[in-house]
Design an enzyme around this catalytic site. Structure first.
Site, PDB file in Angstrom:
ATOM      1  N   ARG A 165     -92.173 -34.535   9.146  1.00  0.00           N
ATOM      2  CA  ARG A 165     -92.368 -33.297   8.368  1.00  0.00           C
ATOM      3  C   ARG A 165     -93.627 -33.390   7.492  1.00  0.00           C
ATOM      4  NH1 ARG A 165     -88.638 -32.249  11.247  1.00  0.00           N
ATOM      5  NH2 ARG A 165     -86.864 -30.883  10.794  1.00  0.00           N
ATOM      6  N   SER A 238     -83.617 -26.530   6.661  1.00  0.00           N
ATOM      7  CA  SER A 238     -83.361 -27.719   5.841  1.00  0.00           C
ATOM      8  C   SER A 238     -84.102 -27.586   4.520  1.00  0.00           C
ATOM      9  CB  SER A 238     -83.898 -28.969   6.523  1.00  0.00           C
ATOM     10  OG  SER A 238     -83.204 -29.215   7.699  1.00  0.00           O
ATOM     11  N   GLU A 334     -87.943 -30.272   1.197  1.00  0.00           N
ATOM     12  CA  GLU A 334     -88.842 -30.013   2.328  1.00  0.00           C
ATOM     13  C   GLU A 334     -89.525 -28.664   2.112  1.00  0.00           C
ATOM     14  OE1 GLU A 334     -87.115 -30.127   6.420  1.00  0.00           O
ATOM     15  OE2 GLU A 334     -88.589 -28.560   6.791  1.00  0.00           O
TER      16      GLU A 334
HETATM   17  N1  EPU Z   1     -74.431 -34.453   8.721  1.00  0.00           N
HETATM   18  C1  EPU Z   1     -73.337 -34.451   7.902  1.00  0.00           C
HETATM   19  N2  EPU Z   1     -73.129 -33.373   7.104  1.00  0.00           N
HETATM   20  C2  EPU Z   1     -73.957 -32.306   7.095  1.00  0.00           C
HETATM   21  C3  EPU Z   1     -75.092 -32.315   7.933  1.00  0.00           C
HETATM   22  C4  EPU Z   1     -75.322 -33.410   8.731  1.00  0.00           C
HETATM   23  O1  EPU Z   1     -72.544 -35.397   7.881  1.00  0.00           O
HETATM   24  O2  EPU Z   1     -73.697 -31.355   6.357  1.00  0.00           O
HETATM   25  C5  EPU Z   1     -74.642 -35.601   9.629  1.00  0.00           C
HETATM   26  C6  EPU Z   1     -74.418 -35.211  11.094  1.00  0.00           C
HETATM   27  O3  EPU Z   1     -73.080 -35.315  11.456  1.00  0.00           O
HETATM   28  C7  EPU Z   1     -75.299 -36.194  11.832  1.00  0.00           C
HETATM   29  C8  EPU Z   1     -76.462 -36.412  10.873  1.00  0.00           C
HETATM   30  O4  EPU Z   1     -75.997 -36.010   9.580  1.00  0.00           O
HETATM   31  O5  EPU Z   1     -74.644 -37.401  12.004  1.00  0.00           O
HETATM   32  C9  EPU Z   1     -77.690 -35.630  11.260  1.00  0.00           C
HETATM   33  O6  EPU Z   1     -77.356 -34.244  11.293  1.00  0.00           O
HETATM   34  P1  EPU Z   1     -78.109 -33.182  12.222  1.00  0.00           P
HETATM   35  O7  EPU Z   1     -78.219 -33.682  13.604  1.00  0.00           O
HETATM   36  O8  EPU Z   1     -77.456 -31.844  11.999  1.00  0.00           O
HETATM   37  O9  EPU Z   1     -79.573 -33.164  11.711  1.00  0.00           O
HETATM   38  P2  EPU Z   1     -80.217 -33.252  10.272  1.00  0.00           P
HETATM   39  O10 EPU Z   1     -80.834 -34.580  10.112  1.00  0.00           O
HETATM   40  O11 EPU Z   1     -79.220 -32.826   9.236  1.00  0.00           O
HETATM   41  C10 EPU Z   1     -82.546 -32.495  11.149  1.00  0.00           C
HETATM   42  C11 EPU Z   1     -83.607 -31.512  10.786  1.00  0.00           C
HETATM   43  C12 EPU Z   1     -83.243 -30.110  11.237  1.00  0.00           C
HETATM   44  C13 EPU Z   1     -83.021 -30.137  12.737  1.00  0.00           C
HETATM   45  C14 EPU Z   1     -81.905 -31.144  13.051  1.00  0.00           C
HETATM   46  C15 EPU Z   1     -81.673 -31.317  14.517  1.00  0.00           C
HETATM   47  C16 EPU Z   1     -84.648 -32.413   8.787  1.00  0.00           C
HETATM   48  C17 EPU Z   1     -84.863 -32.269   7.328  1.00  0.00           C
HETATM   49  N3  EPU Z   1     -83.841 -31.527   9.357  1.00  0.00           N
HETATM   50  O12 EPU Z   1     -81.380 -32.156  10.383  1.00  0.00           O
HETATM   51  O13 EPU Z   1     -84.368 -29.278  10.977  1.00  0.00           O
HETATM   52  O14 EPU Z   1     -82.655 -28.871  13.230  1.00  0.00           O
HETATM   53  O15 EPU Z   1     -82.299 -32.441  12.535  1.00  0.00           O
HETATM   54  O16 EPU Z   1     -82.723 -32.000  15.082  1.00  0.00           O
HETATM   55  O17 EPU Z   1     -85.228 -33.311   9.400  1.00  0.00           O
HETATM   56  C18 EPU Z   1     -85.366 -27.781   9.432  1.00  0.00           C
HETATM   57  O18 EPU Z   1     -86.288 -28.610   9.320  1.00  0.00           O
HETATM   58  O19 EPU Z   1     -85.366 -26.692   8.792  1.00  0.00           O
HETATM   59  C19 EPU Z   1     -84.215 -28.098  10.281  1.00  0.00           C
HETATM   60  C20 EPU Z   1     -83.157 -27.310  10.356  1.00  0.00           C
END
Ligand code: EPU
Length: 338
Positions: A165, A238, A334
């Site tokens: 990012r 995010s 972010e």
């Molecule tokens: N998780 C939780 N609780 C939550 C959210 C996530 O326990 O409320 C856990 C999930 O179960 C999983 C891990 O955290 O084990 C990662 O979650 P997820 O795959 O949903 O991805 P993220 O890291 O929360 C990132 C990006 C998103 C993108 C997703 C999918 C960032 C800041 N965010 O989220 O990007 O869609 O991966 O690749 O890196 C954005 O940038 O606006 C965005 C939505």
């Protein structure tokens, strides 16, 4: 002919729907129109802010300067060989229109980035990423204009200094450059990336074939399930970045919290899931007056209607504080505060 508007409402131009005004506003549709703004004597010394799709910004008050909202459109094929195709897209092209154009033509590389709000011009700034793919793997060159002197630039992939990012546009060139066009190198023989999260599961459950079209469909389904539609529940995706911490620190935490998600970053660092950390602090689904934390994804803050930016900044600060107290981890925003 370029018009510079005054006291312009930005409410419809930011996905948080914050009701603020810009003292001046212009939506240039070409490089010449950008130069017209930069050379306008009545705007000398006036602060400038470049607005893309408004999906990663939190306006904290009226903007006492000029908001430049590039609307350079068009997607053009510029080169092709046996394996690749090079496309040039205007900064004002809606990102998902660009993705759907690539997918329709069976050109691979951006299908995992389906349905991300925002414009093409923001893709290199943020190095947008989702489901195991980042924009940096397809961006070939970024074209733009330096605000200080109106000189054009072209940066190749390495010169963009992409990180998680992050890019040169958020660092040395922050507030100094306006992106006009981005060229992408796409694969005519797509390589499918389906290992992230439940992409594979969604694909096998609902589609008989793995191809870019079905990956796009699967990702749209997953995103719609987890992430709120900004048109219905104003949000900026995010709100926080996933923290990158030293491997040792991550391993110590993992010993204490066995089910904590942990992702590799580089040799010395690991990436934690901010959504998980925030959920553990009890924020998921919590609503405070006009704002709240999304019930399916704790990384996403929501304006339930009529929120002031200060309600969101207070909520964000309280979340950061509680994660710090419980886990000794800083979660950085972010979203850009303006
Ligand atoms: N998780 C939780 N609780 C939550 C959210 C996530 O326990 O409320 C856990 C999930 O179960 C999983 C891990 O955290 O084990 C990662 O979650 P997820 O795959 O949903 O991805 P993220 O890291 O929360 C990132 C990006 C998103 C993108 C997703 C999918 C960032 C800041 N965010 O989220 O990007 O869609 O991966 O690749 O890196 C954005 O940038 O606006 C965005 C939505």
């Amino acid at each position: 002919m370029l018009t510079i508007q005054t006291n312009y409402s930005l409410k419809q131009l930011n996905t948080f729907n914050i009701d603020v005004k810009a003292k001046y506003y212009a939506a240039p549709t070409s490089e010449d129109e950008i130069l017209e703004i930069l050379n306008d004597e009545s705007l000398v010394g006036v602060p400038r802010f470049i607005l893309g799709g408004g999906s990663n910004v939190l306006f904290t008050g009226d903007f006492d300067g000029i908001v430049i909202h590039p609307q350079i459109k068009g997607i053009e094929k510029i080169d092709e060989d046996e394996n690749h195709i090079w496309l040039c897209a205007g900064a004002g092209v809606v990102w998902d229109i660009f993705v759907s154009y690539c997918v329709k033509n069976n050109w691979g590389g951006v299908e995992n980035l389906s349905f991300i709000p925002g414009n093409v011009g923001a893709a290199p700034v943020q190095n947008i990423g989702a489901y195991g793919v980042e924009a940096k793997s397809t961006i070939d060159e970024v074209y733009g204009i330096y605000l200080e002197n109106g000189e054009p630039f072209c940066l190749n992939n390495a010169e963009c200094e992409f990180g998680y990012r992050d890019s040169v546009f958020k660092e040395e060139l922050k507030g100094k450059a306006i992106i006009t066009e981005v060229t992408f190198k796409l694969n005519k023989k797509p390589v499918y990336i389906t290992h992230y999260g439940n992409v594979e599961e969604e694909l096998t459950k609902n589609y008989s074939k793995v191809n870019v079209q079905n990956i796009r469909k699967a990702i749209i389904t997953i995103r719609e399930r987890k992430l709120p539609d900004p048109g219905k529940l104003p949000n900026a995706g995010s709100f926080f970045k996933n923290p990158i911490v030293p491997v040792e620190f991550a391993e110590n935490l993992k010993q204490k919290y066995e089910n904590m998600p942990l992702f590799a970053s580089d040799k010395k660092h690991a990436k934690l899931a901010a959504g998980w950390l925030i959920e553990q602090c009890g924020w998921k689904g919590k609503r405070i007056a006009n704002v709240g934390v999304h019930e399916h994804q704790a990384l996403v803050l929501i304006n339930y209607g009529g929120a002031e930016a200060s309600e969101l900044t207070k909520l964000a600060a309280d979340i950061q504080q509680s994660v710090k107290e419980k886990f000794y981890v800083e979660v950085e925003s972010e979203v850009n505060y303006v």
